[in-house]
Write a protein that holds these residues in place. Sequence first.
Motif, PDB file in Angstrom:
ATOM      1  N   THR A 126       0.807  -1.232   0.000  1.00 12.17           N
ATOM      2  CA  THR A 126       0.000   0.000   0.000  1.00 12.17           C
ATOM      3  C   THR A 126       0.828   1.264   0.000  1.00 12.17           C
ATOM      4  O   THR A 126       0.301   2.349  -0.269  1.00 12.17           O
ATOM      5  CB  THR A 126      -0.936   0.042   1.222  1.00 12.17           C
ATOM      6  OG1 THR A 126      -0.161   0.258   2.415  1.00 12.17           O
ATOM      7  CG2 THR A 126      -1.735  -1.248   1.359  1.00 12.17           C
ATOM      8  N   ALA A 184      -8.446   5.534  -2.739  1.00 12.41           N
ATOM      9  CA  ALA A 184      -8.259   4.103  -2.492  1.00 12.41           C
ATOM     10  C   ALA A 184      -6.892   3.832  -1.899  1.00 12.41           C
ATOM     11  O   ALA A 184      -6.732   2.948  -1.035  1.00 12.41           O
ATOM     12  CB  ALA A 184      -8.438   3.319  -3.791  1.00 12.41           C
ATOM     13  N   TYR A 190      -5.654  -1.274  -0.552  1.00 11.76           N
ATOM     14  CA  TYR A 190      -5.482  -1.151  -2.004  1.00 11.76           C
ATOM     15  C   TYR A 190      -4.024  -1.337  -2.385  1.00 11.76           C
ATOM     16  O   TYR A 190      -3.138  -0.683  -1.830  1.00 11.76           O
ATOM     17  CB  TYR A 190      -5.965   0.234  -2.444  1.00 11.76           C
ATOM     18  CG  TYR A 190      -6.007   0.466  -3.940  1.00 11.76           C
ATOM     19  CD1 TYR A 190      -6.998  -0.124  -4.721  1.00 11.76           C
ATOM     20  CD2 TYR A 190      -5.070   1.292  -4.551  1.00 11.76           C
ATOM     21  CE1 TYR A 190      -7.053   0.109  -6.081  1.00 11.76           C
ATOM     22  CE2 TYR A 190      -5.123   1.529  -5.924  1.00 11.76           C
ATOM     23  CZ  TYR A 190      -6.112   0.935  -6.677  1.00 11.76           C
ATOM     24  OH  TYR A 190      -6.167   1.174  -8.035  1.00 11.76           O
ATOM     25  N   ASP A 196      -5.523  -2.553  -7.583  1.00 14.89           N
ATOM     26  CA  ASP A 196      -6.744  -3.282  -7.221  1.00 14.89           C
ATOM     27  C   ASP A 196      -6.745  -3.494  -5.716  1.00 14.89           C
ATOM     28  O   ASP A 196      -5.713  -3.439  -5.048  1.00 14.89           O
ATOM     29  CB  ASP A 196      -6.784  -4.631  -7.947  1.00 14.89           C
ATOM     30  CG  ASP A 196      -8.161  -5.300  -7.896  1.00 14.89           C
ATOM     31  OD1 ASP A 196      -9.132  -4.636  -7.451  1.00 14.89           O
ATOM     32  OD2 ASP A 196      -8.258  -6.472  -8.285  1.00 14.89           O
ATOM     33  N   TRP A 197      -7.953  -3.747  -5.180  1.00 19.05           N
ATOM     34  CA  TRP A 197      -8.061  -4.160  -3.785  1.00 19.05           C
ATOM     35  C   TRP A 197      -7.283  -5.454  -3.596  1.00 19.05           C
ATOM     36  O   TRP A 197      -7.294  -6.330  -4.473  1.00 19.05           O
ATOM     37  CB  TRP A 197      -9.529  -4.343  -3.392  1.00 19.05           C
ATOM     38  CG  TRP A 197     -10.370  -3.126  -3.603  1.00 19.05           C
ATOM     39  CD1 TRP A 197     -11.370  -2.960  -4.511  1.00 19.05           C
ATOM     40  CD2 TRP A 197     -10.286  -1.890  -2.874  1.00 19.05           C
ATOM     41  NE1 TRP A 197     -11.919  -1.705  -4.407  1.00 19.05           N
ATOM     42  CE2 TRP A 197     -11.278  -1.012  -3.414  1.00 19.05           C
ATOM     43  CE3 TRP A 197      -9.484  -1.425  -1.837  1.00 19.05           C
ATOM     44  CZ2 TRP A 197     -11.476   0.275  -2.957  1.00 19.05           C
ATOM     45  CZ3 TRP A 197      -9.675  -0.136  -1.371  1.00 19.05           C
ATOM     46  CH2 TRP A 197     -10.668   0.707  -1.918  1.00 19.05           C
ATOM     47  N   VAL A 215     -12.837   1.219  -8.129  1.00 19.37           N
ATOM     48  CA  VAL A 215     -11.792   2.240  -8.183  1.00 19.37           C
ATOM     49  C   VAL A 215     -11.621   2.710  -9.620  1.00 19.37           C
ATOM     50  O   VAL A 215     -11.387   1.910 -10.523  1.00 19.37           O
ATOM     51  CB  VAL A 215     -10.454   1.702  -7.643  1.00 19.37           C
ATOM     52  CG1 VAL A 215      -9.388   2.797  -7.669  1.00 19.37           C
ATOM     53  CG2 VAL A 215     -10.624   1.169  -6.221  1.00 19.37           C
TER      54      VAL A 215
END
Length: 512
Positions: A126, A184, A190, A196-197, A215
Amino acid sequence: MRYILALDQGTTSSRAILFDHEGTVQSVAQKEFEQIYPKPGWVEHDPNEIWSTQMGTASEALSRSGIQAQHVAAIGITNQRETTIVWDRDTGEPIHNALVWQDRRTSGLCDRLREQGHADLFQEKTGLILDAYFSGTKVKWLLDHVDGARERAENGELAFGTVDSWLVWKMTNGQQHITDATNASRTLLYNIHEGDWDDELLDLLDVPRALLPEVKDSSTVYGETQVDAFGSRIPIAGIAGDQQAALFGQMCTSPGLGKNTYGTGAFMLQNTGTEAVRSENDLITTIAYRIDGTTHYALEGSIFIAGAVVQWLRDELKIIRKSEEVERLARTVDDNGGAYLVPAFVGLGAPHWDQYARGIIAGITRGVTQGHIARAAIESMAYQVADVIDAMEADSGIETRELRADGGAAANNLLLQFQSDILNIPVVRPETLETTALGAAYLAGLAVDFWESQDEIRDQWHLDRKFTPDMDADRVAELRAGWAKALDRAKAWEDPDEQPSAAETGEATAAS
């Protein structure tokens, strides 16, 4: 004539600003809303009050300018980041107050995740430091503490979003559950490299994917407002978190360009281009913006106390009556007289991250006056920014060529000249200090061809004043050495073993 409406949803107030094609402000409306403190360390907002104040200021901005909604080409949104809202998809009603980015109730959960060895994983994926500041642990707290919330989330009955998602959901009557890449990237959920998550992080925090928004780019048409929101359908076309919006509004769109917002605290961001630079110096790696599917990154350093040190001189020491008087008082002396003020009132932020530091004034002699204290306070802001920029340059390998300044304290000429001197680079102040809202407007306008390109926008950036270095290098070295010495005295002032426990302060820890 066509216009762009920027919704600037902040921590203490909602604002709406209307811009014309030249990037000139046509009207502004602002309304504060309630800050809710259920327990020490807990900070909440009423999501419905956020919505009502934001729509009220939007209507007021249009009314003041005499401009009809049909003449608004698009809406851009910029928002307080990390603040967390969960609501019912059917009714649109929040299940709990919003947990504000300042809220510390999940500190215990973050401590346990660090003890379990997960801090590096979160940073790697992240770009963030594992901290209660960010949204992910707040989502978990809501699901664990609101009756029935976890089961409803797993069944797809609830929606999570930061404030941008909430406003878009409301303006589209629930037709759009989206966020942009910048917001995000502040959630701890994220993956900023994959875009992407992240399932591994979702599992660690026990957050169902069904809860999350889609997103999208920071500049694209997300949908249209429903007629009952403005009386006319308006495209919603730009979203960015407040500090990223300010970076874009300052047109820091090339690697090495950076901006610092001198507000109550200070936020320094440096564009690192399409490379996500992992910090080895306790900064944050974040998404600056995503346009046409291309992600641009930034390094960020957060300073807890900047302009607030001037408020302290005014409200506690009472050596000035108004904040703007501090520059005049500081100019009654030629230098700091050997005095240094370290405003570690709530600890130190980046790049030091010492929650046990406390504020000090060092180097006082009989000759030190109120003017010297005022100058030391102003200089403390510049020293802290310089420390962050040193860390950024060490992380990125990119030399800072120029610093763009905004925020309320950027009106202080003495501050910006001193900042230029100790950094040995130009510091520039734009004519328009509303750079956060302007950045959201630019992102929205690009998506609907209100502006044709970033080059066209770049041509609109107008200089108010440029400050250039005018201090001997030996003197700069002497001053920064004095600051480093004072900083060292302020660090670890409190004894961690003597701090109150979470139970004593009222901070809760989420269930494992």
